[in-house]
Scaffold this motif. Structure first.
Motif, PDB file in Angstrom:
ATOM      1  N   ILE A   1       5.795   6.373  13.458  1.00  0.00           N
ATOM      2  CA  ILE A   1       3.269   5.915  13.190  1.00  0.00           C
ATOM      3  C   ILE A   1       3.909   4.386  12.103  1.00  0.00           C
ATOM      4  CG2 ILE A   1       2.146   7.689  14.295  1.00  0.00           C
ATOM      5  CD1 ILE A   1       1.646   7.582  10.572  1.00  0.00           C
ATOM      6  N   GLY A   2       5.746   4.630  11.828  1.00  0.00           N
ATOM      7  CA  GLY A   2       5.882   3.018  11.697  1.00  0.00           C
ATOM      8  C   GLY A   2       5.792   3.267  10.020  1.00  0.00           C
ATOM      9  N   VAL A   3       5.468   4.323   9.258  1.00  0.00           N
ATOM     10  CA  VAL A   3       5.251   4.179   7.971  1.00  0.00           C
ATOM     11  C   VAL A   3       6.677   4.972   6.751  1.00  0.00           C
ATOM     12  CG1 VAL A   3       4.639   5.198   5.840  1.00  0.00           C
ATOM     13  CG2 VAL A   3       2.845   4.538   7.779  1.00  0.00           C
ATOM     14  N   PRO A   4       7.410   4.254   6.746  1.00  0.00           N
ATOM     15  CA  PRO A   4       8.760   4.491   5.700  1.00  0.00           C
ATOM     16  C   PRO A   4       8.164   5.781   4.450  1.00  0.00           C
ATOM     17  CG  PRO A   4       7.957   2.942   4.762  1.00  0.00           C
ATOM     18  CD  PRO A   4       7.415   2.824   6.247  1.00  0.00           C
TER      19      PRO A   4
ATOM     20  N   SER B   1      -4.978  13.209   6.472  1.00  0.00           N
ATOM     21  CA  SER B   1      -5.849  12.519   4.864  1.00  0.00           C
ATOM     22  C   SER B   1      -4.113  10.960   5.133  1.00  0.00           C
ATOM     23  CB  SER B   1      -6.102  13.464   4.154  1.00  0.00           C
ATOM     24  OG  SER B   1      -4.840  13.560   3.678  1.00  0.00           O
ATOM     25  N   VAL B   2      -2.579  11.020   4.530  1.00  0.00           N
ATOM     26  CA  VAL B   2      -2.662  10.566   4.596  1.00  0.00           C
ATOM     27  C   VAL B   2      -2.027   8.534   5.483  1.00  0.00           C
ATOM     28  CG1 VAL B   2       0.001   9.485   3.948  1.00  0.00           C
ATOM     29  CG2 VAL B   2      -0.569  12.130   3.080  1.00  0.00           C
ATOM     30  N   ALA B   3      -1.920   9.515   6.517  1.00  0.00           N
ATOM     31  CA  ALA B   3      -2.057   8.662   7.323  1.00  0.00           C
ATOM     32  C   ALA B   3      -3.127   7.355   7.516  1.00  0.00           C
ATOM     33  CB  ALA B   3      -1.525   9.380   9.286  1.00  0.00           C
ATOM     34  N   ALA B   4      -4.549   7.744   7.111  1.00  0.00           N
ATOM     35  CA  ALA B   4      -5.534   7.496   7.419  1.00  0.00           C
ATOM     36  C   ALA B   4      -5.469   6.839   6.096  1.00  0.00           C
ATOM     37  CB  ALA B   4      -6.732   7.658   7.095  1.00  0.00           C
ATOM     38  N   GLU B   5      -5.150   6.369   5.275  1.00  0.00           N
ATOM     39  CA  GLU B   5      -4.810   5.187   4.409  1.00  0.00           C
ATOM     40  C   GLU B   5      -4.359   3.908   4.402  1.00  0.00           C
ATOM     41  OE1 GLU B   5      -6.350   5.415   1.087  1.00  0.00           O
ATOM     42  OE2 GLU B   5      -7.716   6.558   1.818  1.00  0.00           O
ATOM     43  N   THR B   6      -3.251   3.869   6.110  1.00  0.00           N
ATOM     44  CA  THR B   6      -2.474   3.451   6.379  1.00  0.00           C
ATOM     45  C   THR B   6      -1.325   2.460   5.402  1.00  0.00           C
ATOM     46  OG1 THR B   6      -4.121   1.152   5.878  1.00  0.00           O
ATOM     47  CG2 THR B   6      -3.633   2.304   8.007  1.00  0.00           C
ATOM     48  N   PRO B   7      -0.598   3.375   4.880  1.00  0.00           N
ATOM     49  CA  PRO B   7       0.250   3.142   4.022  1.00  0.00           C
ATOM     50  C   PRO B   7       1.399   2.437   4.237  1.00  0.00           C
ATOM     51  CG  PRO B   7       1.223   5.162   4.240  1.00  0.00           C
ATOM     52  CD  PRO B   7      -0.860   4.537   5.272  1.00  0.00           C
ATOM     53  N   ASP B   8       2.039   1.803   3.542  1.00  0.00           N
ATOM     54  CA  ASP B   8       3.316   0.257   3.723  1.00  0.00           C
ATOM     55  C   ASP B   8       4.143   1.705   3.396  1.00  0.00           C
ATOM     56  OD1 ASP B   8       2.151  -1.869   4.531  1.00  0.00           O
ATOM     57  OD2 ASP B   8       1.998  -1.895   2.365  1.00  0.00           O
ATOM     58  N   LEU B   9       4.113   2.378   2.443  1.00  0.00           N
ATOM     59  CA  LEU B   9       5.555   3.657   2.030  1.00  0.00           C
ATOM     60  C   LEU B   9       4.364   5.105   1.550  1.00  0.00           C
ATOM     61  CD1 LEU B   9       8.520   4.552   1.954  1.00  0.00           C
ATOM     62  CD2 LEU B   9       7.723   3.304  -1.211  1.00  0.00           C
ATOM     63  N   VAL B  10       5.019   6.088   1.828  1.00  0.00           N
ATOM     64  CA  VAL B  10       5.145   7.450   1.646  1.00  0.00           C
ATOM     65  C   VAL B  10       6.210   7.724   0.727  1.00  0.00           C
ATOM     66  CG1 VAL B  10       4.607   9.860   1.820  1.00  0.00           C
ATOM     67  CG2 VAL B  10       3.356   7.904   3.775  1.00  0.00           C
ATOM     68  N   THR B  11       6.155   7.722  -0.567  1.00  0.00           N
ATOM     69  CA  THR B  11       6.394   8.137  -1.469  1.00  0.00           C
ATOM     70  C   THR B  11       6.526   9.767  -1.941  1.00  0.00           C
ATOM     71  OG1 THR B  11       5.692   8.117  -3.680  1.00  0.00           O
ATOM     72  CG2 THR B  11       6.617   6.148  -3.050  1.00  0.00           C
TER      73      THR B  11
ATOM     74  N   ARG C   1       1.078  -1.289  -0.410  1.00  0.00           N
ATOM     75  CA  ARG C   1      -0.032  -0.079  -0.047  1.00  0.00           C
ATOM     76  C   ARG C   1       0.905   1.242  -0.067  1.00  0.00           C
ATOM     77  NH1 ARG C   1      -4.987  -0.591   1.148  1.00  0.00           N
ATOM     78  NH2 ARG C   1      -5.244   1.547   2.125  1.00  0.00           N
ATOM     79  N   THR C   2       0.912   1.887  -0.895  1.00  0.00           N
ATOM     80  CA  THR C   2       1.630   3.544  -1.169  1.00  0.00           C
ATOM     81  C   THR C   2       0.566   4.233  -1.305  1.00  0.00           C
ATOM     82  OG1 THR C   2       2.641   1.990  -2.439  1.00  0.00           O
ATOM     83  CG2 THR C   2       3.689   4.415  -2.336  1.00  0.00           C
ATOM     84  N   VAL C   3       1.225   5.656  -0.844  1.00  0.00           N
ATOM     85  CA  VAL C   3      -0.170   6.901  -0.907  1.00  0.00           C
ATOM     86  C   VAL C   3       1.882   7.553  -1.655  1.00  0.00           C
ATOM     87  CG1 VAL C   3      -0.617   8.749  -0.087  1.00  0.00           C
ATOM     88  CG2 VAL C   3      -1.270   6.709   0.527  1.00  0.00           C
ATOM     89  N   THR C   4       0.973   7.997  -2.738  1.00  0.00           N
ATOM     90  CA  THR C   4       2.238   9.810  -2.569  1.00  0.00           C
ATOM     91  C   THR C   4       2.132  10.745  -2.667  1.00  0.00           C
ATOM     92  OG1 THR C   4       0.768   9.512  -4.905  1.00  0.00           O
ATOM     93  CG2 THR C   4       2.625   7.572  -4.959  1.00  0.00           C
ATOM     94  N   VAL C   5       2.952  11.524  -2.453  1.00  0.00           N
ATOM     95  CA  VAL C   5       2.570  12.920  -2.373  1.00  0.00           C
ATOM     96  C   VAL C   5       3.910  14.110  -3.442  1.00  0.00           C
ATOM     97  CG1 VAL C   5       2.926  15.336  -0.310  1.00  0.00           C
ATOM     98  CG2 VAL C   5       2.358  12.677   0.470  1.00  0.00           C
TER      99      VAL C   5
END
Length: 336
Positions: free
Chosen positions: A129-132, A97-107, A43-47
């Motif tokens: 919060i454990g999200v790299p 809003s990003v944290a709510a997606e419970t991502p495994d990585l934020v790019t 699960r990835t969220v992109t910024v």
């Protein structure tokens, strides 16, 4: 295994091909921080649009659960894919809003979004919060983001920093063969664009200014400094940048730009509408009606090139921008 997980696993296996699998746990250095991955992120969220498009180009769309910070339309081949992925914000998402997606990585494309003074969050806030978080090296390699509104470069932007981003993300997601293919493709396009550009044999003294935007139409514009992606394009083409600043996008007065009288003006086109001059039509109207700007040779001779903003940034599209600029210059009368 549910259907979505099965599809994701299949997609990653297809992308992985015959390349050697990533040996997890994987540890790498990224913009001053050490990251460790025990498995490929699911699960990835992109910024930042640039990171989104790299993941799409790597065939990793199934991992993306949310995107944000859009300047332009997505690359055409990904329009359908992108339409099915939630957009958390056109501009700056909230940390929540990003944290709510419970991502495994934020790019991340820019440190000013997620970094030491990030307007979305610091990297530590996510790591706590454990999200790299992975920041594109093109925004931190030989670049000080604490100086200037968009950072200051100590060395010229190089497409090698984009290649590094692709290769590292490919390792993180265990799709190294696709990463290698993409880098080879970009290198080939860059070499061809440079060869075409140099074959133009431009007249001596050709100069340019790249206009990003303006916070208000009647104040100093944001223009390209000499060491960012536009500086790289101009270097390859043998064009002088009339802006001498090492800042990524400094503000420079129109009087100074007019005095330098650039041969060509390159305008950023984007879908973002944070500032009035984000609209390329308003840029054109200003150039043709402002008492100072309209007297520039480039305006009078209609030596104006419109380029997608993402091609002016330190992104995969910088190579596309070089291709576009080279082709546009071939069609302009640059004498006189």
């Amino acid at each position: 295994m549910n259907t979505k997980t099965a599809l994701l696993s299949a997609a990653l296996l297809v992308c992985a091909g015959t390349a050697q699998a990533t040996d997890y746990p994987l540890t790498l250095e990224n913009c001053g921080q050490t990251l460790t991955f025990d498995a490929a992120p699911a699960r990835t969220v992109t910024v930042g649009q640039a990171t989104t498009e790299i993941l799409y180009l790597l065939g990793l769309g199934p991992t993306v659960t949310g995107t944000s910070v859009w300047f332009s339309n997505v690359l055409p081949q990904f329009a359908e894919l992108n339409a099915g992925i939630p957009r958390l914000a056109d501009n700056d998402p909230s940390f929540e809003s990003v944290a709510a997606e419970t991502p495994d990585l934020v790019t991340v494309q820019h440190e000013w979004h997620v970094g030491p003074q990030g307007i979305v969050a610091t990297r530590e806030m996510f790591h706590d919060i454990g999200v790299p978080t992975y920041v594109l090296p093109s925004d931190c390699a030989s670049k000080d983001n604490s100086r200037g509104s968009d950072g200051t470069r100590s060395e010229m932007f190089s497409t090698a920093s984009i290649h590094r981003s692709i290769e590292e993300l490919a390792r993180i997601y265990d799709v190294e063969d696709r990463g290698a293919e993409l880098v080879d493709e970009l290198k080939a396009r860059e070499a061809a664009a440079i060869e075409h550009a140099r074959a133009l044999d431009l007249p001596e003294g050709v100069s340019a200014v790249f206009w990003y935007s303006s916070a208000e139409m009647d104040i100093d514009p944001y223009v390209a400094g000499r060491k960012g992606a536009p500086g790289y394009m101009m270097q390859q083409l043998g064009i002088e940048n009339v802006v001498a600043s090492d800042e990524e996008w400094p503000t420079v007065g129109w009087e100074s730009i007019a005095k330098a009288d650039p041969t060509v003006i390159v305008l950023a086109e984007m879908t973002r509408r944070r500032f009035p001059a984000d609209d390329v039509e308003k840029k054109l109207e200003f150039l043709r009606t402002d008492p100072v700007a309209k007297e520039m040779t480039a305006v009078r001779e209609n030596r104006i090139v419109v380029m997608d903003l993402q091609a002016m940034e330190a992104t995969v599209r910088a190579v596309y921008g070089l291709e576009e600029l080279s082709a546009a210059l071939a069609g302009l009368d640059l004498q006189g």
